[in-house]
Design a protein around this motif. Structure first.
Motif, mmCIF file in Angstrom:
data_model
loop_
_atom_site.group_PDB
_atom_site.id
_atom_site.type_symbol
_atom_site.label_atom_id
_atom_site.label_comp_id
_atom_site.label_asym_id
_atom_site.label_seq_id
_atom_site.Cartn_x
_atom_site.Cartn_y
_atom_site.Cartn_z
ATOM 1 N N THR A 1 -22.438 46.006 20.496
ATOM 2 C CA THR A 1 -23.508 45.791 21.475
ATOM 3 C C THR A 1 -24.016 44.364 21.309
ATOM 4 O OG1 THR A 1 -25.196 46.571 19.939
ATOM 5 C CG2 THR A 1 -24.248 48.215 21.424
ATOM 6 N N ARG A 2 -25.010 44.003 22.023
ATOM 7 C CA ARG A 2 -25.577 42.652 21.935
ATOM 8 C C ARG A 2 -26.263 42.420 20.600
ATOM 9 N NH1 ARG A 2 -27.907 42.575 28.034
ATOM 10 N NH2 ARG A 2 -25.875 42.306 29.000
ATOM 11 N N LYS A 3 -26.202 41.174 20.131
ATOM 12 C CA LYS A 3 -26.738 40.819 18.813
ATOM 13 C C LYS A 3 -28.221 41.101 18.684
ATOM 14 C CE LYS A 3 -23.337 37.354 17.871
ATOM 15 N NZ LYS A 3 -22.953 35.999 17.770
ATOM 16 N N ALA A 4 -28.967 40.744 19.697
ATOM 17 C CA ALA A 4 -30.419 40.927 19.621
ATOM 18 C C ALA A 4 -30.776 42.403 19.469
ATOM 19 C CB ALA A 4 -31.089 40.351 20.856
ATOM 20 N N GLN A 5 -29.949 43.272 19.983
ATOM 21 C CA GLN A 5 -30.220 44.706 19.894
ATOM 22 C C GLN A 5 -29.778 45.282 18.555
ATOM 23 O OE1 GLN A 5 -28.049 45.916 23.355
ATOM 24 N NE2 GLN A 5 -29.826 45.726 24.690
ATOM 25 N N VAL A 6 -29.024 44.526 17.781
ATOM 26 C CA VAL A 6 -28.516 44.991 16.496
ATOM 27 C C VAL A 6 -29.347 44.455 15.331
ATOM 28 C CG1 VAL A 6 -26.528 44.885 14.947
ATOM 29 C CG2 VAL A 6 -26.171 45.231 17.380
ATOM 30 N N VAL A 7 -29.738 43.190 15.403
ATOM 31 C CA VAL A 7 -30.391 42.522 14.274
ATOM 32 C C VAL A 7 -31.718 43.169 13.894
ATOM 33 C CG1 VAL A 7 -31.393 40.356 13.468
ATOM 34 C CG2 VAL A 7 -29.268 40.331 14.759
ATOM 35 N N LEU A 8 -32.591 43.371 14.853
ATOM 36 C CA LEU A 8 -33.927 43.904 14.545
ATOM 37 C C LEU A 8 -33.870 45.271 13.869
ATOM 38 C CD1 LEU A 8 -35.822 42.692 17.726
ATOM 39 C CD2 LEU A 8 -35.969 41.753 15.424
ATOM 40 N N PRO A 9 -33.114 46.257 14.407
ATOM 41 C CA PRO A 9 -33.042 47.533 13.709
ATOM 42 C C PRO A 9 -32.404 47.431 12.320
ATOM 43 C CG PRO A 9 -32.287 47.789 15.966
ATOM 44 C CD PRO A 9 -32.472 46.315 15.721
ATOM 45 N N MET A 10 -31.471 46.493 12.147
ATOM 46 C CA MET A 10 -30.832 46.337 10.834
ATOM 47 C C MET A 10 -31.844 45.959 9.764
ATOM 48 S SD MET A 10 -27.216 44.395 11.588
ATOM 49 C CE MET A 10 -26.780 44.193 9.866
ATOM 50 N N PHE A 11 -32.650 44.930 10.021
ATOM 51 C CA PHE A 11 -33.571 44.541 8.948
ATOM 52 C C PHE A 11 -34.778 45.461 8.873
ATOM 53 C CE2 PHE A 11 -35.311 41.369 12.004
ATOM 54 C CZ PHE A 11 -36.659 41.632 11.867
ATOM 55 N N GLN A 12 -35.134 46.122 9.963
ATOM 56 C CA GLN A 12 -36.204 47.124 9.879
ATOM 57 C C GLN A 12 -35.774 48.265 8.959
ATOM 58 O OE1 GLN A 12 -36.815 47.907 14.073
ATOM 59 N NE2 GLN A 12 -38.776 46.844 14.018
ATOM 60 N N ASP A 13 -34.509 48.704 9.082
ATOM 61 C CA ASP A 13 -33.994 49.758 8.208
ATOM 62 C C ASP A 13 -33.945 49.298 6.753
ATOM 63 O OD1 ASP A 13 -33.717 51.411 10.408
ATOM 64 O OD2 ASP A 13 -31.549 51.095 10.607
ATOM 65 N N MET A 14 -33.536 48.030 6.539
ATOM 66 C CA MET A 14 -33.487 47.507 5.166
ATOM 67 C C MET A 14 -34.876 47.464 4.542
ATOM 68 S SD MET A 14 -30.748 44.416 5.391
ATOM 69 C CE MET A 14 -30.311 44.366 3.668
ATOM 70 N N LEU A 15 -35.846 47.018 5.321
ATOM 71 C CA LEU A 15 -37.220 46.994 4.810
ATOM 72 C C LEU A 15 -37.702 48.399 4.468
ATOM 73 C CD1 LEU A 15 -38.857 44.387 7.227
ATOM 74 C CD2 LEU A 15 -38.480 44.105 4.767
ATOM 75 N N LYS A 16 -37.423 49.338 5.360
ATOM 76 C CA LYS A 16 -37.846 50.721 5.136
ATOM 77 C C LYS A 16 -37.208 51.298 3.873
ATOM 78 C CE LYS A 16 -38.138 53.205 8.806
ATOM 79 N NZ LYS A 16 -37.824 54.059 9.970
ATOM 80 N N GLU A 17 -35.909 51.020 3.670
ATOM 81 C CA GLU A 17 -35.210 51.515 2.476
ATOM 82 C C GLU A 17 -35.814 50.960 1.189
ATOM 83 O OE1 GLU A 17 -31.129 50.432 2.993
ATOM 84 O OE2 GLU A 17 -30.853 51.793 4.686
ATOM 85 N N GLN A 18 -36.380 49.769 1.261
ATOM 86 C CA GLN A 18 -36.998 49.135 0.091
ATOM 87 C C GLN A 18 -38.506 49.387 0.016
ATOM 88 O OE1 GLN A 18 -35.070 47.651 -2.273
ATOM 89 N NE2 GLN A 18 -33.401 48.383 -0.973
ATOM 90 N N ALA A 19 -39.013 50.238 0.887
ATOM 91 C CA ALA A 19 -40.443 50.558 0.961
ATOM 92 C C ALA A 19 -41.276 49.295 1.196
ATOM 93 C CB ALA A 19 -40.905 51.303 -0.281
#
Length: 106
Positions: free
Chosen positions: A35-53
């Motif tokens: 899919t488009r990059k802008a639609q991939v990047v934000l959820p990726m780092f949001q998930d990483m932040l969530k995993e690290q609390a």
């Protein structure tokens, strides 16, 4: 307070890489693009932040790969990094908010 750096690399047309460095410990994730990059990047780092609390407010700086790469890819990464840097009032690629603009207009 932890030193938490967000890394963004959108220079490759086939994949996006996002990472966190938390007090020297590096975590990174690559995702093949379907899919488009802008639609991939934000959820990726949001998930990483969530995993690290962690939350966006825990970020202390942002590093983005400025290229070389595709114009659109570089633009997506830089736009996301600059928007977050401005919102959170944290440095992007070592430049404080407004520092680059001051140098250009002087």
């Amino acid at each position: 307070m932890k030193n938490t750096v967000l890394f963004i690399d959108t220079t490759n047309n086939k994949e996006v890489q996002v990472g966190l460095q938390i007090d020297g410990k590096k975590i990174s994730e690559k995702k093949l693009l379907d899919t488009r990059k802008a639609q991939v990047v934000l959820p990726m780092f949001q998930d990483m932040l969530k995993e690290q609390a962690l939350s966006l407010e825990d970020l202390t700086s942002i590093e983005v790969n400025p290229g070389p790469g595709s114009f659109t890819g570089v633009r997506v990464g830089l736009s996301i990094a600059n928007a977050l840097g401005f919102l959170l009032q944290i440095p992007v690629n070592g430049k404080e908010v407004g520092e680059l603009a001051e140098a250009v207009y002087q």
